[in-house]
Scaffold this motif. Structure first.
Motif, PDB file in Angstrom:
ATOM      1  N   GLY A 101      -3.293 -10.377 -18.275  1.00 16.00           N
ATOM      2  CA  GLY A 101      -2.138 -10.819 -18.254  1.00 16.00           C
ATOM      3  C   GLY A 101      -1.173 -10.268 -17.305  1.00 16.00           C
ATOM      4  O   GLY A 101      -0.390 -11.179 -16.323  1.00 16.00           O
ATOM      5  N   PHE A 102      -0.659  -9.041 -17.185  1.00 12.60           N
ATOM      6  CA  PHE A 102       0.012  -8.385 -16.352  1.00 12.60           C
ATOM      7  C   PHE A 102      -0.423  -8.650 -14.874  1.00 12.60           C
ATOM      8  O   PHE A 102       0.411  -8.946 -13.770  1.00 12.60           O
ATOM      9  CB  PHE A 102       0.242  -7.039 -16.575  1.00 12.60           C
ATOM     10  N   GLY A 103      -1.590  -8.655 -14.559  1.00  9.09           N
ATOM     11  CA  GLY A 103      -2.042  -8.898 -13.235  1.00  9.09           C
ATOM     12  C   GLY A 103      -1.868 -10.156 -12.662  1.00  9.09           C
ATOM     13  O   GLY A 103      -1.414 -10.606 -11.754  1.00  9.09           O
ATOM     14  N   ARG A 104      -2.180 -11.173 -13.674  1.00  8.87           N
ATOM     15  CA  ARG A 104      -1.887 -12.721 -13.260  1.00  8.87           C
ATOM     16  C   ARG A 104      -0.111 -12.823 -12.956  1.00  8.87           C
ATOM     17  O   ARG A 104       0.090 -13.508 -11.796  1.00  8.87           O
ATOM     18  CB  ARG A 104      -2.329 -13.520 -14.220  1.00  8.87           C
ATOM     19  N   ARG A 105       0.664 -12.451 -13.836  1.00  7.67           N
ATOM     20  CA  ARG A 105       2.008 -12.700 -13.656  1.00  7.67           C
ATOM     21  C   ARG A 105       2.774 -11.796 -12.662  1.00  7.67           C
ATOM     22  O   ARG A 105       3.474 -12.383 -11.958  1.00  7.67           O
ATOM     23  CB  ARG A 105       2.711 -12.438 -15.158  1.00  7.67           C
ATOM     24  N   TYR A 106       2.447 -10.700 -12.618  1.00 10.01           N
ATOM     25  CA  TYR A 106       3.238  -9.760 -11.757  1.00 10.01           C
ATOM     26  C   TYR A 106       2.619  -9.064 -10.594  1.00 10.01           C
ATOM     27  O   TYR A 106       3.003  -8.945  -9.621  1.00 10.01           O
ATOM     28  CB  TYR A 106       3.828  -8.699 -12.775  1.00 10.01           C
ATOM     29  N   LEU A 107       1.272  -8.680 -11.018  1.00  2.62           N
ATOM     30  CA  LEU A 107       0.471  -7.946  -9.915  1.00  2.62           C
ATOM     31  C   LEU A 107      -0.088  -8.780  -8.617  1.00  2.62           C
ATOM     32  O   LEU A 107       0.103  -8.419  -7.566  1.00  2.62           O
ATOM     33  CB  LEU A 107      -0.611  -7.038 -10.563  1.00  2.62           C
ATOM     34  N   ALA A 108      -0.371 -10.136  -9.079  1.00  6.44           N
ATOM     35  CA  ALA A 108      -1.287 -10.794  -8.072  1.00  6.44           C
ATOM     36  C   ALA A 108      -0.112 -11.056  -7.069  1.00  6.44           C
ATOM     37  O   ALA A 108      -0.289 -11.219  -5.995  1.00  6.44           O
ATOM     38  CB  ALA A 108      -1.753 -12.168  -8.629  1.00  6.44           C
ATOM     39  N   PRO A 109       1.308 -11.587  -7.374  1.00 10.50           N
ATOM     40  CA  PRO A 109       2.048 -11.960  -6.303  1.00 10.50           C
ATOM     41  C   PRO A 109       2.319 -10.618  -5.486  1.00 10.50           C
ATOM     42  O   PRO A 109       2.416 -10.916  -4.323  1.00 10.50           O
ATOM     43  CB  PRO A 109       3.193 -12.243  -7.109  1.00 10.50           C
ATOM     44  N   VAL A 110       2.718  -9.633  -6.013  1.00 13.11           N
ATOM     45  CA  VAL A 110       2.812  -8.191  -5.076  1.00 13.11           C
ATOM     46  C   VAL A 110       1.539  -8.188  -4.009  1.00 13.11           C
ATOM     47  O   VAL A 110       1.691  -7.683  -2.925  1.00 13.11           O
ATOM     48  CB  VAL A 110       2.995  -7.069  -6.124  1.00 13.11           C
ATOM     49  N   VAL A 111       0.490  -8.240  -4.557  1.00 13.48           N
ATOM     50  CA  VAL A 111      -0.782  -7.949  -4.056  1.00 13.48           C
ATOM     51  C   VAL A 111      -0.781  -9.055  -2.582  1.00 13.48           C
ATOM     52  O   VAL A 111      -0.985  -8.471  -1.542  1.00 13.48           O
ATOM     53  CB  VAL A 111      -2.010  -8.005  -4.540  1.00 13.48           C
ATOM     54  N   ALA A 112      -0.575 -10.377  -2.918  1.00 17.90           N
ATOM     55  CA  ALA A 112      -0.388 -11.156  -2.079  1.00 17.90           C
ATOM     56  C   ALA A 112       0.476 -11.114  -0.772  1.00 17.90           C
ATOM     57  O   ALA A 112       0.453 -11.248   0.326  1.00 17.90           O
ATOM     58  CB  ALA A 112      -0.408 -12.588  -2.480  1.00 17.90           C
ATOM     59  N   ASP A 113       1.790 -10.834  -1.315  1.00 23.93           N
ATOM     60  CA  ASP A 113       2.813 -10.323  -0.337  1.00 23.93           C
ATOM     61  C   ASP A 113       2.446  -9.362   0.398  1.00 23.93           C
ATOM     62  O   ASP A 113       3.070  -9.200   1.705  1.00 23.93           O
ATOM     63  CB  ASP A 113       4.238 -10.092  -1.111  1.00 23.93           C
ATOM     64  N   PHE A 114       2.065  -8.403  -0.009  1.00 24.89           N
ATOM     65  CA  PHE A 114       1.582  -6.893   0.777  1.00 24.89           C
ATOM     66  C   PHE A 114       0.490  -7.192   1.650  1.00 24.89           C
ATOM     67  O   PHE A 114       0.635  -7.049   3.054  1.00 24.89           O
ATOM     68  CB  PHE A 114       0.866  -5.889  -0.149  1.00 24.89           C
ATOM     69  N   GLN A 115      -0.649  -8.091   1.297  1.00 20.00           N
ATOM     70  CA  GLN A 115      -1.425  -8.584   2.447  1.00 20.00           C
ATOM     71  C   GLN A 115      -0.762  -9.418   3.571  1.00 20.00           C
ATOM     72  O   GLN A 115      -1.424  -9.244   4.704  1.00 20.00           O
ATOM     73  CB  GLN A 115      -2.562  -9.277   1.708  1.00 20.00           C
ATOM     74  N   ARG A 116       0.066 -10.251   2.981  1.00 22.64           N
ATOM     75  CA  ARG A 116       0.842 -11.156   4.039  1.00 22.64           C
ATOM     76  C   ARG A 116       1.610 -10.139   5.126  1.00 22.64           C
ATOM     77  O   ARG A 116       1.729 -10.305   6.580  1.00 22.64           O
ATOM     78  CB  ARG A 116       1.912 -12.171   3.526  1.00 22.64           C
ATOM     79  N   ASP A 117       2.255  -8.999   4.583  1.00 23.24           N
ATOM     80  CA  ASP A 117       2.979  -8.163   5.523  1.00 23.24           C
ATOM     81  C   ASP A 117       1.906  -7.305   6.560  1.00 23.24           C
ATOM     82  O   ASP A 117       2.325  -6.656   7.289  1.00 23.24           O
ATOM     83  CB  ASP A 117       3.810  -7.449   4.815  1.00 23.24           C
TER      84      ASP A 117
END
Length: 301
Positions: A101-117
């Motif tokens: 649950g935490f991964g879907r809501r909070y961790l996944a967006p952080v991971v995607a943004d870090f990879q974008r950067d």
């Protein structure tokens, strides 16, 4: 002579635990994995893995190649990390594990943004209902919520996270507001099965007083989102993380119960195998995650 690709292939087999799981990881068939393993053994002139119907057993030579090879791969990657860093960027692979649950809501967006950067970093995010039961060396970072039992992993604080006892307004109207933790033993409760914990034993404290209650549960699940939905439907009382129910409590769709009694916090931490000597991409990812949850995590905005 073998090369780094062969060593990485053998390490993938070791982490995966079977040829079938290795095939899934690499995106190939188990027969292709077996054929490549045979070619590697033929090239080296020695058997690396004894294969049986149920499990793999590394020979002494195979275990040695994995042990020494892992060190060489780490040095090799560190060298190229340093070369790439001198050009101003991050490079390499980052394997992350976290709760569903935490991964879907909070961790996944952080991971995607870090990879974008950092477009030269390849990130693999695995979400699990029991992240700590996974093989630790499969991941560079494991995000965990709650008490951390004895472990050789190093914890890095990410965010504070309390836990709340709550229920729907309809359920409160039907059964009344509990006045003490012991009242919960006679009320419908919903439990979350995770991290191999005793899900139906709930602990409370108030000042110097501590008590535990064995709740009667007719509903349970290993997915926190499911038990939250059941609570919203009025099916029972839940003990949930602040990050999951703070919005519902603010909106009034869930009511906090026994607010004067405290239950153990379930803070968010990131776990790594080492504190020093981490690749730069891992260190910067950790700092990036921490920055996204400070000074206040989003559930406390």
């Amino acid at each position: 002579m073998t090369d780094t690709a062969d060593i990485r292939f053998l390490l993938t087999i070791q982490r995966s635990g079977s040829l079938v799981a290795t095939g899934r990881t690499l995106g190939v068939s188990p027969s292709a994995v077996s054929q490549r393993l045979q070619q590697l053994e033929k090239k080296l002139g020695t058997r690396l893995i004894d294969r049986t119907a149920r499990k793999l057993h590394f020979t002494e030579e195979g275990a040695l190649l994995c042990q020494r090879g892992a060190d060489l791969i780490e040095q090799f990657d560190a060298l190229f990390d340093e070369l790439h860093t001198r050009r101003g960027g991050l490079v390499g692979a980052l394997r992350i594990n976290g709760p569903l649950g935490f991964g879907r809501r909070y961790l996944a967006p952080v991971v995607a943004d870090f990879q974008r950067d950092h477009p030269d970093v390849d990130i693999s995010l695995t979400l699990s209902d029991q992240p700590l039961t996974e093989t630790a060396d499969r991941f560079d970072v494991v995000v965990h919520i709650g008490e951390l039992r004895a472990s050789n992993l190093i914890g890095h604080a990410i965010a504070p996270n309390a836990r709340f006892l709550c229920a729907s307004p309809a359920l409160v109207r039907r059964f009344g507001m509990p006045e003490a933790p012991q009242d919960l033993a006679h009320l419908p409760c919903i439990v979350l099965h995770e991290n191999r914990e005793d899900a139906s034993l709930w602990h409370f404290s108030k000042g110097r007083t501590s008590t535990s209650v064995r709740v009667a549960s007719k509903l349970g699940c290993n997915d926190g989102d499911v038990i939250r939905r059941w609570a919203l439907e009025g099916r029972g009382i839940v003990l949930r993380s602040e990050w999951d129910v703070a919005d519902d409590i603010r909106k009034g769709t869930l009511v906090r119960l026994l607010p004067s009694w405290k239950v153990p916090d379930a803070n968010v931490v990131a776990l790594t195998r080492n504190r020093a000597g981490l690749p730069r991409r891992t260190r910067e990812f950790m700092q990036y995650v921490q920055s996204r949850f400070r000074p206040h995590p989003p559930w406390r905005e």
